[in-house]
Design an enzyme around this catalytic site. Structure first.
Site, PDB file in Angstrom:
ATOM      1  N   HIS A 122     -20.830  12.555 -23.294  1.00 16.77           N
ATOM      2  CA  HIS A 122     -21.700  11.698 -22.982  1.00 16.77           C
ATOM      3  C   HIS A 122     -21.793  11.728 -21.546  1.00 16.77           C
ATOM      4  CE1 HIS A 122     -22.176   9.772 -27.244  1.00 16.77           C
ATOM      5  NE2 HIS A 122     -22.555  10.898 -27.104  1.00 16.77           N
ATOM      6  N   ASP A 125     -15.575   7.033 -19.310  1.00 20.16           N
ATOM      7  CA  ASP A 125     -14.745   6.295 -18.576  1.00 20.16           C
ATOM      8  C   ASP A 125     -13.766   7.202 -17.762  1.00 20.16           C
ATOM      9  OD1 ASP A 125     -12.690   6.639 -20.256  1.00 20.16           O
ATOM     10  OD2 ASP A 125     -13.419   4.426 -21.529  1.00 20.16           O
ATOM     11  N   GLN A 127     -16.510  10.421 -26.347  1.00 18.30           N
ATOM     12  CA  GLN A 127     -17.954  10.075 -26.252  1.00 18.30           C
ATOM     13  C   GLN A 127     -17.867   9.101 -25.150  1.00 18.30           C
ATOM     14  OE1 GLN A 127     -20.017   8.579 -30.338  1.00 18.30           O
ATOM     15  NE2 GLN A 127     -17.708   8.715 -30.688  1.00 18.30           N
ATOM     16  N   ASN A 128     -16.561   8.840 -24.597  1.00 22.77           N
ATOM     17  CA  ASN A 128     -16.627   7.685 -23.646  1.00 22.77           C
ATOM     18  C   ASN A 128     -16.821   8.360 -22.238  1.00 22.77           C
ATOM     19  OD1 ASN A 128     -15.728   5.952 -25.312  1.00 22.77           O
ATOM     20  ND2 ASN A 128     -13.569   6.225 -25.011  1.00 22.77           N
TER      21      ASN A 128
HETATM   22  P1  NAD Z   1     -19.079   1.593 -30.367  1.00 33.14           P
HETATM   23  O1  NAD Z   1     -19.227   0.577 -29.725  1.00 33.14           O
HETATM   24  O2  NAD Z   1     -20.374   1.912 -31.242  1.00 33.14           O
HETATM   25  O3  NAD Z   1     -17.774   1.630 -31.612  1.00 33.14           O
HETATM   26  C1  NAD Z   1     -16.731   1.202 -31.140  1.00 33.14           C
HETATM   27  C2  NAD Z   1     -15.625   1.191 -32.476  1.00 33.14           C
HETATM   28  O4  NAD Z   1     -14.284   1.225 -31.915  1.00 33.14           O
HETATM   29  C3  NAD Z   1     -15.929   0.212 -33.619  1.00 33.14           C
HETATM   30  O5  NAD Z   1     -15.762   1.139 -34.858  1.00 33.14           O
HETATM   31  C4  NAD Z   1     -14.627  -0.621 -33.541  1.00 33.14           C
HETATM   32  O6  NAD Z   1     -14.344  -1.104 -34.837  1.00 33.14           O
HETATM   33  C5  NAD Z   1     -13.594   0.258 -32.689  1.00 33.14           C
HETATM   34  N1  NAD Z   1     -12.400  -0.467 -32.125  1.00 33.14           N
HETATM   35  C6  NAD Z   1     -12.504  -1.638 -31.481  1.00 33.14           C
HETATM   36  N2  NAD Z   1     -11.372  -1.908 -30.823  1.00 33.14           N
HETATM   37  C7  NAD Z   1     -10.776  -0.735 -31.150  1.00 33.14           C
HETATM   38  C8  NAD Z   1      -9.048  -0.648 -30.617  1.00 33.14           C
HETATM   39  N3  NAD Z   1      -8.628  -1.377 -30.102  1.00 33.14           N
HETATM   40  N4  NAD Z   1      -8.805   0.557 -31.405  1.00 33.14           N
HETATM   41  C9  NAD Z   1      -9.401   1.478 -32.072  1.00 33.14           C
HETATM   42  N5  NAD Z   1     -10.715   1.268 -32.393  1.00 33.14           N
HETATM   43  C10 NAD Z   1     -11.293   0.179 -31.891  1.00 33.14           C
HETATM   44  O7  NAD Z   1     -18.850   2.717 -29.793  1.00 33.14           O
HETATM   45  P2  NAD Z   1     -18.794   4.686 -29.820  1.00 33.14           P
HETATM   46  O8  NAD Z   1     -18.688   4.722 -31.591  1.00 33.14           O
HETATM   47  O9  NAD Z   1     -17.996   5.355 -29.011  1.00 33.14           O
HETATM   48  O10 NAD Z   1     -20.432   4.765 -29.624  1.00 33.14           O
HETATM   49  C11 NAD Z   1     -21.432   4.281 -28.961  1.00 33.14           C
HETATM   50  C12 NAD Z   1     -21.371   4.731 -27.482  1.00 33.14           C
HETATM   51  O11 NAD Z   1     -21.125   3.939 -26.383  1.00 33.14           O
HETATM   52  C13 NAD Z   1     -21.106   6.149 -27.146  1.00 33.14           C
HETATM   53  O12 NAD Z   1     -22.016   7.003 -27.100  1.00 33.14           O
HETATM   54  C14 NAD Z   1     -20.354   5.916 -25.763  1.00 33.14           C
HETATM   55  O13 NAD Z   1     -20.655   6.815 -25.057  1.00 33.14           O
HETATM   56  C15 NAD Z   1     -20.513   4.631 -25.408  1.00 33.14           C
HETATM   57  N6  NAD Z   1     -19.816   3.738 -24.732  1.00 33.14           N
HETATM   58  C16 NAD Z   1     -18.795   4.191 -23.811  1.00 33.14           C
HETATM   59  C17 NAD Z   1     -17.769   3.686 -23.334  1.00 33.14           C
HETATM   60  C18 NAD Z   1     -16.561   4.070 -22.475  1.00 33.14           C
HETATM   61  O14 NAD Z   1     -16.634   5.098 -21.819  1.00 33.14           O
HETATM   62  N7  NAD Z   1     -15.441   3.368 -22.383  1.00 33.14           N
HETATM   63  C19 NAD Z   1     -17.911   2.267 -23.911  1.00 33.14           C
HETATM   64  C20 NAD Z   1     -18.827   1.520 -24.386  1.00 33.14           C
HETATM   65  C21 NAD Z   1     -19.816   2.389 -24.754  1.00 33.14           C
END
Ligand code: NAD
Length: 255
Positions: free
Chosen positions: A135, A120, A117-118
């Site tokens: 996404h 990045d 879903q990332n």
């Molecule tokens: P979310 O922010 O809803 O949840 C993040 C999850 O990661 C939480 O359950 C948390 O407990 C867990 N977490 C935190 N630190 C962690 C670690 N070190 N190791 C493992 N797990 C950890 O994110 P989501 O479920 O991906 O959904 C939200 C939406 O946000 C998605 O659609 C995504 O596209 C988008 N998003 C993407 C990025 C990215 O590309 N890096 C960043 C922020 C949001």
């Protein structure tokens, strides 16, 4: 969230051994990753991305077509802030461990699909080969009206850049709340969930649909689910193994 590797508690050692066994015997592995796996690369999860300057907003107020139409500059600036973090980020031990798990599958001719879903791009940067980006990708930009893909653009302090082909405003090439997922990516993710015998779910809150349904589709098909997350999620009760810890610490123990 640290990346130190202290001694593994005995109860967790059993879970790790079980997860390793499941992965080693799988003929088809599907992985779903969310923002949590990139947290240790310094990219905020959605909840953490709404701190500081952005703490008064909810994701639904920034990551929707309606938000962009109402206040394009605000939304553009939020993504510009996040893009800046992404371009300077490097893959962490969790991303690298998934590369090793994929290599292991390839060597014993098991199927492997990594659905993320990332936005990045860090899985590909780490070396993962079979990656499905559900996404989109924040490094890419397209125009709002006609989805023309744009290679480069000029940032200005007070205006959102426009499309050189049609003049409409530029936006990140990511899937916002309320938008359809790229059909090919969704089909590939569904196929991986339906056919896997082990589903590894890492760093996702499993609340954003349709990605949140993928582990349940795998469960319906008889797959075992391994979850890696420092916090419990709605999926935890259905997982065969739940590793309560950071991806950068847990995944290397499975690779
Ligand atoms: P979310 O922010 O809803 O949840 C993040 C999850 O990661 C939480 O359950 C948390 O407990 C867990 N977490 C935190 N630190 C962690 C670690 N070190 N190791 C493992 N797990 C950890 O994110 P989501 O479920 O991906 O959904 C939200 C939406 O946000 C998605 O659609 C995504 O596209 C988008 N998003 C993407 C990025 C990215 O590309 N890096 C960043 C922020 C949001």
């Amino acid at each position: 969230m640290g990346t130190g590797t202290g001694p593994v508690p005995i109860s967790m050692a059993d879970d790790i051994a079980r997860a390793r066994e499941l992965l080693e015997h799988a003929t088809s592995v599907a992985v779903l990753t969310g923002a949590g796996i990139s947290a240790e690369s310094g990219i905020p999860t959605f909840r953490d991305a709404l701190t500081g300057l952005w703490e008064k907003f909810r994701p639904e107020e920034l990551a929707t077509p309606e938000a962009f139409e109402a206040n394009p500059k605000l939304v553009w600036d939020w993504y510009a802030w996040r893009r800046e973090k992404v371009v300077h980020a490097v893959p962490n031990a969790g991303h690298r461990a998934l590369v090793a798990i994929e290599r292991g599958c390839r060597e014993r001719e098991a199927d492997f699909t990594l659905v993320t879903q990332n936005v990045d791009g860090l899985h590909r940067a780490a070396g993962s080969r079979r990656v499905v980006e559900l996404h989109g990708n924040i490094r890419r930009v397209k125009c709002f009206d006609n989805h023309h893909a744009i290679e480069s653009w000029q940032e200005t302090a007070d205006e959102v850049p426009t499309c050189p082909r049609c003049g409409s405003l530029l936006r990140p090439d990511v899937v916002w709340f309320g938008e359809a997922l790229p059909p090919e990516a969704l089909a590939a993710a569904l196929a991986a969930a339906r056919t896997c015998d082990v589903f590894l779910c890492v760093g996702t809150s499993t609340v954003v649909e349709p990605a949140a349904s993928l582990p349940y589709i795998a469960l319906e098909g008889g797959a075992r689910v391994i979850e890696v997350n420092p916090q419990p999620t709605p999926l935890t009760g259905s997982a065969s193994v739940s590793l309560r810890g950071a991806a950068g610490e847990m995944l290397p123990l499975l690779a």
